[in-house]
Design a protein around this motif. Structure first.
Motif, PDB file in Angstrom:
ATOM      1  N   ALA A   4      -4.946  24.286 -12.584  1.00  0.00           N
ATOM      2  CA  ALA A   4      -3.474  24.512 -12.196  1.00  0.00           C
ATOM      3  C   ALA A   4      -3.121  24.179 -10.772  1.00  0.00           C
TER       4      ALA A   4
ATOM      5  N   TYR B  87      -0.389  24.405  -7.556  1.00  0.00           N
ATOM      6  CA  TYR B  87       0.931  25.107  -7.149  1.00  0.00           C
ATOM      7  C   TYR B  87       1.156  24.449  -5.797  1.00  0.00           C
TER       8      TYR B  87
ATOM      9  N   TYR C 295       1.341  21.478 -13.416  1.00  0.00           N
ATOM     10  CA  TYR C 295       1.966  21.995 -12.357  1.00  0.00           C
ATOM     11  C   TYR C 295       2.517  23.437 -12.649  1.00  0.00           C
ATOM     12  N   ARG C 296       2.197  24.472 -11.729  1.00  0.00           N
ATOM     13  CA  ARG C 296       2.531  26.111 -12.234  1.00  0.00           C
ATOM     14  C   ARG C 296       3.576  26.486 -11.217  1.00  0.00           C
TER      15      ARG C 296
ATOM     16  N   GLU D 241      -0.468  30.251 -18.254  1.00  0.00           N
ATOM     17  CA  GLU D 241       0.520  29.603 -18.985  1.00  0.00           C
ATOM     18  C   GLU D 241       1.653  28.703 -17.942  1.00  0.00           C
ATOM     19  N   PRO D 242       1.900  27.960 -18.523  1.00  0.00           N
ATOM     20  CA  PRO D 242       3.048  26.983 -17.832  1.00  0.00           C
ATOM     21  C   PRO D 242       4.151  27.658 -17.323  1.00  0.00           C
ATOM     22  N   MET D 243       5.129  27.423 -16.443  1.00  0.00           N
ATOM     23  CA  MET D 243       6.264  28.085 -16.160  1.00  0.00           C
ATOM     24  C   MET D 243       7.415  27.845 -17.352  1.00  0.00           C
TER      25      MET D 243
END
Length: 536
Positions: free
Chosen positions: A230, A232, A249-250, A339-341
């Motif tokens: 992940a 950020y 991308y998170r 979990e993704p955004m």
């Protein structure tokens, strides 16, 4: 070098050799001897106030990846520039800032416009500050300033030069030196970092502004994909360093100790590359890292590494470190990702009243041009920017790293000038609040005079929204000075020579924005927006 050579001619020859032929400035009486007989092969970019001068040069240096030369007036002029000098320092922009000094024979008597304790005023926001003891030292001082500004960690430097130095006879030429712009991380320590990353089951990667500045965008994507980790954005990033529509991308971490700690929950290892650990804004207490989470920190700035409150550090160039790590770590295809955004849905248009920030950004997303670069100074709407206008290319997002306002409007001018000088054509869009717009508004004049096709979208909510959010957080009712009634931004913009329009609906915004992009001139679009509070 002929017998009539002077400090002026020798220094200008040196500046040519260093490709420092664009001067950003606002001239004063103590600078005219430096600017006399200004050569035809040099370019002078005039801004109408020194804060704008610095911001333009800052963004120009970031865009061209070369040092920029600045010339401001002694004492008060330098003082005007300091606010944006703070941003250049935090953004590691290699600026050579020069100011004149009164005649050497007058300085002992504290004459008018003397720069008292000249080398003290710009500190601590420069890497090196110097006034030559002898006129013949001026060219060598420029060479050292260039080396100091460019060598990592890069940043602004300052020279104070008495006005009578420039016409002094001087044999030459000046000594020209080449300097390093990056250094490699320690190999043994990097192997240790690689082993810890490989052993991690749920690593988080945080790619900061140094990654984009070092040209490491694509390398960052390659490392993340190899690790299946992940990614950020760090708090309050002034550059984007990873593709924000990528499957890994998170999103951003947040701005407070609590927000960052909660965001990193579930990760056993956090790898921060090219960012501070961490750039906090509001004071909301919490755990810096979740229990059981470790942190590795890679940066080219020893001061940033030392200031980190947690983690183990490795010094080195961001791009180089990422590329070496990618070769050294094992693939992590079986790792479980958070979990993704959720992607934002189209905002519902209210039947009447001002637009919400989400409606503004959603409308711009509909007509977003290819290869656009965004300069943002609307702190209360940064979340909407990230949702609707994610960075998808290197060097496509710029913001101030200092927290002060008054940077973005002239910085957009610097980006456009830098693109023009390096032969790049891409739309430059500045998204800015109505309060921020006022700080360096004179930068519009330079944009118009330089013929730059910059599009400004000014969101007018009639207040300092971010400060009202802080008032809620800090439980400080009744703070004065947070409302901004009566700002006629359209009239001001037209007074500086811009095309300007005011819009009320998403359809009008899309139409005017598209027309502004096609016009090829400096345009200002004002859209009245609904004030909003953000969670800090």
């Amino acid at each position: 070098m002929n017998e009539r050579s002077t400090v002026h001619s020798v220094t200008y020859d040196l500046l040519r050799s260093l490709r420092l032929t664009t001067v950003f400035g606002n001239p004063g009486s103590t600078e005219e001897t430096f600017l006399q007989e200004f050569p035809d092969d040099f370019t002078y970019v005039l801004a109408l106030q020194e804060a704008s001068v610095i911001a333009m040069a800052d963004a120009y240096a970031q865009t061209t990846r070369r040092p920029a030369l600045v010339n401001v007036h002694s004492s008060a002029g330098l003082g005007n520039s300091v606010g944006n000098l703070v941003a250049a320092y935090h953004g590691h922009s290699p600026l050579i800032v020069t100011a004149g000094q009164q005649h050497r024979e007058l300085v002992i008597g504290e004459p008018y416009l003397a720069n008292r304790d000249a080398t003290t005023l710009p500190r601590p926001w420069v890497k090196w500050s110097y006034e030559p003891l002898r006129a013949e030292d001026v060219p060598e001082a420029f060479m050292r300033a260039y080396a100091a500004a460019l060598q990592p960690p890069s940043g602004p430097v300052f020279l104070s030069i008495p006005l009578d130095d420039w016409n002094r006879p001087l044999s030459g030429p000046a000594v020209l030196r080449d300097v390093s712009t990056a250094y490699a991380p320690d190999p043994e320590r990097l192997r240790h970092f690689a082993a810890r990353i490989t052993a991690s089951r749920r690593p988080a990667l945080v790619f900061g502004p140094e990654v984009d500045r070092s040209g490491g965008w694509h390398a960052a994507v390659a490392l993340a994909e190899r690790l299946n980790a992940a990614v950020y954005s760090p708090p309050l990033a002034d550059r984007a360093s990873f593709r924000e529509d990528h499957r890994l991308y998170r999103g951003p971490l947040g701005m407070s100790v609590r927000a960052v700690g909660e965001r990193l929950a579930g990760h056993d290892l956090v790898v921060v590359v090219g960012a501070e650990v961490f750039r906090y804004y509001p004071y909301v207490p919490g755990d810096i890292l979740p229990q059981g989470t470790e942190l590795l920190h890679i940066t080219s700035d020893p001061a940033v590494a030392a200031a980190a409150r947690v983690g183990d550090s490795l010094l080195g160039d961001a791009r180089m470190a990422i590329e070496l790590l990618t070769e050294a770590v094992a693939e992590g295809g079986d790792r479980v990702l958070p979990e993704p955004m959720p992607r934002p849905g189209k905002p519902t248009r209210t039947p009447s009243g001002p637009l919400t920030p989400a409606e503004v950004y959603a409308a711009l997303a509909d007509v977003r041009p290819e290869h656009a670069v965004f300069v943002n100074e609307s702190t209360s709407t940064m979340a909407e920017h990230a949702q609707w206008l994610p960075a998808v290319e290197p060097e496509s997002f710029f913001a101030t790293p200092s927290g002060g306002i008054g940077w973005a409007l002239p910085a957009a001018v610097g980006v456009a000038l830098g693109d023009r000088d390096r032969g790049v054509r891409r739309p430059v869009v500045c998204l800015i609040g109505d309060g921020s717009f006022q700080y360096s508004v004179q930068g519009l004049w330079t944009a118009v005079q330089q013929g730059l096709p910059v599009v400004y979208v000014a969101m007018r909510n009639g207040e300092y929204s971010i400060l009202k959010s802080f008032a809620d957080l800090e439980k400080t009712p009744g703070v004065p000075g947070l409302d901004l009634p009566g700002l006629d931004i359209v009239s001001v913009a037209r007074g500086f020579g811009c095309q300007a329009a005011e819009v009320q609906s998403p359809a009008e915004l899309r139409k005017e924005f598209t027309a502004a992009l096609e016009s090829g001139v400096t345009c200002v679009i004002v859209v009245t927006t609904r004030p909003q509070r953000i969670t800090l």
